[in-house]
Enzyme design. Sequence first.
Site, mmCIF file in Angstrom:
data_model
loop_
_atom_site.group_PDB
_atom_site.id
_atom_site.type_symbol
_atom_site.label_atom_id
_atom_site.label_comp_id
_atom_site.label_asym_id
_atom_site.label_seq_id
_atom_site.Cartn_x
_atom_site.Cartn_y
_atom_site.Cartn_z
ATOM 1 N N ALA A 73 52.617 26.440 36.342
ATOM 2 C CA ALA A 73 54.067 26.607 36.469
ATOM 3 C C ALA A 73 54.384 27.612 37.565
ATOM 4 O O ALA A 73 53.523 28.371 37.993
ATOM 5 C CB ALA A 73 54.650 27.080 35.147
ATOM 6 N N SER A 110 67.546 29.701 28.754
ATOM 7 C CA SER A 110 68.132 30.727 27.898
ATOM 8 C C SER A 110 69.662 30.680 28.089
ATOM 9 O O SER A 110 70.226 31.505 28.800
ATOM 10 C CB SER A 110 67.558 32.059 28.393
ATOM 11 N N PRO A 111 70.316 29.652 27.483
ATOM 12 C CA PRO A 111 71.712 29.376 27.839
ATOM 13 C C PRO A 111 72.701 30.474 27.458
ATOM 14 O O PRO A 111 73.823 30.491 27.951
ATOM 15 C CB PRO A 111 72.022 28.077 27.076
ATOM 16 N N GLU A 135 48.413 35.934 46.841
ATOM 17 C CA GLU A 135 47.535 37.102 46.945
ATOM 18 C C GLU A 135 47.472 37.869 45.609
ATOM 19 O O GLU A 135 46.454 38.479 45.285
ATOM 20 C CB GLU A 135 48.120 38.004 48.042
ATOM 21 N N GLU A 137 47.834 36.527 42.574
ATOM 22 C CA GLU A 137 47.589 35.615 41.462
ATOM 23 C C GLU A 137 46.098 35.569 41.157
ATOM 24 O O GLU A 137 45.284 35.381 42.062
ATOM 25 C CB GLU A 137 48.056 34.200 41.864
#
Lengths: 175, 175
Positions: A73, A110-111, A135, A137
């Site tokens: 993700a 997260s409405p 870099e 990660e």
Amino acid sequence: MEFRELGQKLLFKNNHISVITKKLQLPTHKIVDWTFLERRDAVAVIAVLDNKKLVLVKQYRPAIGKCTIEIPAGVLEPGEVPIEAAKRELEEETGYRAVNLEKVYEYYMSPGVSESKFYIYYADKLEKGVQNLDEDEFVEIKELSLEEIELLEKYLTLDGKTILGIEYAKKKLGK
Amino acid sequence: MEFRELGQKLLFKNNHISVITKKLQLPTHKIVDWTFLERRDAVAVIAVLDNKKLVLVKQYRPAIGKCTIEIPAGVLEPGEVPIEAAKRELEEETGYRAVNLEKVYEYYMSPGVSESKFYIYYADKLEKGVQNLDEDEFVEIKELSLEEIELLEKYLTLDGKTILGIEYAKKKLGK
């Protein structure tokens, strides 16, 4: 029900997040200050190999002080459309390139506080591409069967998008 | 992989949210500033009536400028345990009291930036209780069958916890 926005103030902003307070007139005419977050939209990919294993990412998450296992993700780059971000994140994080990508969920994260959305794609027919981590990660790829994932779910706290992705894969792969 | 925390600074705080920046030493020894959010843990309830309809909440969400349909949810009060918060929120928002409550999911909302968790409960055998909305809450109760919800999903963008709740109910009720 009528809510009127009477003004807003930026409280904090960096590259990832803004905190905004808005003065709102409620349907009762009462005036209140509510706080909202602006975050970039995000994508995630349920990536399934020919042997029906899912491609997952193990990484240390400083926010919780632990390693997690998640579906790949990331957030959209400025100007990027969700499907392009999904292809890019999948290849950068896992080294797999998706030939088939199908959007299976689009939802508000997260409405109550934010209009940011999450887009989840299902991908199979994966090809070898080129892993290209940021870099900052540090990830480890895990290829797991649904049986292995079910065992994992007993011992690890997962995150929302990953649970949705796993549930979708179980349904799709007939588990 | 070793991440070392070298310090932190509170950038913003109100009753619902804190923004914190931490100085971290990455495994490469590079030192970076990362931003994190602290939010209260939250609960949501998949509430199923004897006629198998789900109890949902329609409300205007200023953050997205639209009405949404969601499963009943809310944040924990200080010192409250998740199951008590789930019972309280269900009754306050919908006027239904749950005799049976079973935790079906516990997950990180957003593990990249926050350690906050969401707890989702499944509730049936509902009794009439007392609806008691917060002064700033304006909600309308919708009791919908899974068929009606499937139609809704085609036209409305839902939120993550609600999609998870609906998927769970479909599985549980044999759809």
